[in-house]
Design an enzyme around this catalytic site. Structure first.
Site, mmCIF file in Angstrom:
data_model
loop_
_atom_site.group_PDB
_atom_site.id
_atom_site.type_symbol
_atom_site.label_atom_id
_atom_site.label_comp_id
_atom_site.label_asym_id
_atom_site.label_seq_id
_atom_site.Cartn_x
_atom_site.Cartn_y
_atom_site.Cartn_z
ATOM 1 N N ASN A 6 0.855 -1.189 0.006
ATOM 2 C CA ASN A 6 -0.016 -0.028 0.094
ATOM 3 C C ASN A 6 1.166 1.184 -0.080
ATOM 4 O OD1 ASN A 6 -1.666 2.099 0.435
ATOM 5 N ND2 ASN A 6 -2.894 1.301 2.135
ATOM 6 N N ARG A 89 -2.306 -2.200 -3.619
ATOM 7 C CA ARG A 89 -3.389 -1.417 -3.355
ATOM 8 C C ARG A 89 -3.464 -0.261 -4.325
ATOM 9 N NH1 ARG A 89 -5.152 3.413 0.577
ATOM 10 N NH2 ARG A 89 -7.292 3.435 0.143
ATOM 11 N N HIS A 178 -13.292 3.261 -0.255
ATOM 12 C CA HIS A 178 -13.337 2.246 0.785
ATOM 13 C C HIS A 178 -14.084 0.992 0.428
ATOM 14 C CE1 HIS A 178 -13.167 5.787 3.729
ATOM 15 N NE2 HIS A 178 -12.165 5.345 4.077
ATOM 16 N N ARG A 239 -13.229 16.408 8.192
ATOM 17 C CA ARG A 239 -13.973 16.595 6.932
ATOM 18 C C ARG A 239 -15.534 16.954 7.319
ATOM 19 N NH1 ARG A 239 -11.817 11.789 3.064
ATOM 20 N NH2 ARG A 239 -10.863 11.530 5.010
ATOM 21 N N GLU A 384 -8.285 -4.640 4.781
ATOM 22 C CA GLU A 384 -8.267 -4.430 3.324
ATOM 23 C C GLU A 384 -6.966 -5.298 3.034
ATOM 24 O OE1 GLU A 384 -8.421 -0.423 4.393
ATOM 25 O OE2 GLU A 384 -9.427 0.176 2.602
#
Ligand code: ADP
Length: 399
Positions: A6, A89, A178, A239, A384
């Site tokens: 990743n 990834r 995601h 956010r 993941e």
């Protein structure tokens, strides 16, 4: 063995799995690449090594990873050829990738095409792929896209009601993120319930620093909260999530803020941090709320309220709800947030067992619904890397 990579702009995370993906043999990270204070960490069989070392670029970072995986004392393998396949990834595959894929020159060219859609994420992903191919040229490499799982959304879910040319000419639409986490978690939830995934209507609440709620019907994504950028939906650590876009014009014209300032405010200074004025970290906020901090209490309530609204919206979109699944840092660890999200949702068949909810912390896979509850409520820890390794095993034909 299977290596997963990743690769971000200043970090490389990696894990080494047995070829059948039943066990993690090693995991490590190189952080602050190209910055001061670069750092390397690796864990093999419970033994951790950590080193502060200068890492000028990604090429050097990869060399460090391989050197340490091969280290005679604390490494995990004796020969680089023990690595049979590599899974990468990949953040953005636009509408060019609807599933994970074996990497070849054509795939790399298409990933380059996607760079304008993810200018911060795809370039380091591509660096990781090129460095990985240079180090291990003889084995299959697989790209696993975060956006691929959401490619099953129907046009009514992914199109913004803008002039159609923005979609045709600029690829402006909802992509969602995601997806690798949500795919892993939804498959695992069906296994836990011992029911066919194809029979289930699920809402997966990936509640981490980034937050995504996804409607998954019959194992396919039908709608999701994050859209074109990584901004919409439920509020996140820093956010804001959904706001009235008219606010941006107001901030620009009436408040005199520049576009860069507005972007910084909405991405870096809003969400949990903005409302609480204290932190972007749900742990800190929860502790302060318990101690009576009203703004932290409010931040938790807004967070949960925004999530609850999407549970309802997605149940309506799917015409029902069989399973609500919580995952990621907050979803796996915060009984308070789960309780707030599930409060008063009996009409959707959601009833939380308070004792089970309190026990579901620290990454435990558990059912939280009361016995006989019409809708299953689960915590399924996300993984993941395992999903990337499983795709790599399948596509590379190893294992
Ligand atoms: P990322 O999206 O960066 O992968 P994570 O999935 O690790 O993020 O989630 C990070 C969030 O999880 C943070 O807000 C953190 O406070 C929260 N979290 C982790 N442990 C707990 C806990 N015990 N209670 C509440 N929140 C927690």
């Amino acid at each position: 063995m299977i290596l997963t990579i990743n690769c971000g702009s200043s970090t490389i995370k990696y894990q080494l799995f047995t070829t059948d993906v039943t066990r993690v043999v090693a995991r490590g990270i190189v952080s602050r690449i190209g910055e001061t204070g670069s750092c390397f960490e690796q864990e093999v069989g419970g033994r951790k090594v950590q080193e502060v070392t200068a890492v000028a670029n990604h090429h050097q970072a990869f060399e460090i990873c391989i050197r340490n995986l091969l280290h005679p004392e604390y490494g995990a393998i004796g020969d680089i050829h023990e690595i049979e396949a590599v899974g990468h990834r990949a953040v953005h595959g636009a509408d060019l990738f609807i599933a994970s894929t074996l990497i070849d020159d054509d795939v790399i060219a298409k990933m380059e095409e996607c760079v304008p859609l993810a200018p911060l994420h795809n370039p380091p992903n591509l660096i990781g792929i090129r460095e990985g191919l240079a180090l291990l040229p003889a084995v299959p490499h697989v790209a696993v896209f975060d956006t691929a799982f959401n490619q099953t959304m129907p046009p009514k879910a992914y199109l913004y009601p803008l002039p159609y040319r923005f979609y045709q000419e600029h690829k402006i639409r909802k992509y969602g993120f995601h997806g690798t986490s949500v795919r892993f978690v939804s498959q695992r939830a069906a296994e836990v319930l011992a029911r066919p995934l194809t029979d289930l209507k699920m809402v997966v609440a990936h509640l981490g620093n980034g937050v995504t709620m996804t409607a998954v019907a019959g194992g396919k994504a039908v709608d999701t909260t994050i859209g074109f950028a990584t901004f919409s939906g439920v509020m996140m650590g820093t956010r804001s999530g959904d706001i009235d876009p008219g606010l941006i014009f107001h901030m620009r014209r009436q408040l005199g803020l520049t576009p860069d300032e507005i972007e910084r405010i909405l991405y870096k200074e809003s969400g949990l941090l903005g409302v609480s004025g204290l932190s972007n970290d749900m742990r800190t906020i929860t502790e302060a709320a318990r101690a009576g901090n009203a703004r932290c209490q409010l931040a938790m309530e807004i967070f949960a309220y925004m999530a609850t609204k999407y549970v309802g919206a997605f149940a309506a979109a799917m015409g029902g709800l069989d399973v609500l699944v919580f995952t990621a840092g907050i979803g796996e660890n915060s009984p308070e947030i789960r309780e707030l999200i599930c409060r008063n949702q009996e009409f959707l068949g959601i009833t939380l067992d308070a004792e089970r909810n309190a026990l579901a912390v620290g990454g435990r896979e558990m059912a939280l619904n009361q016995d006989g509850g019409r809708t299953a409520v689960l915590v399924v820890p996300t993984d993941e890397e395992r999903m990337i390794a499983l795709d790599t095993m399948r596509l590379a034909g190893v294992g």
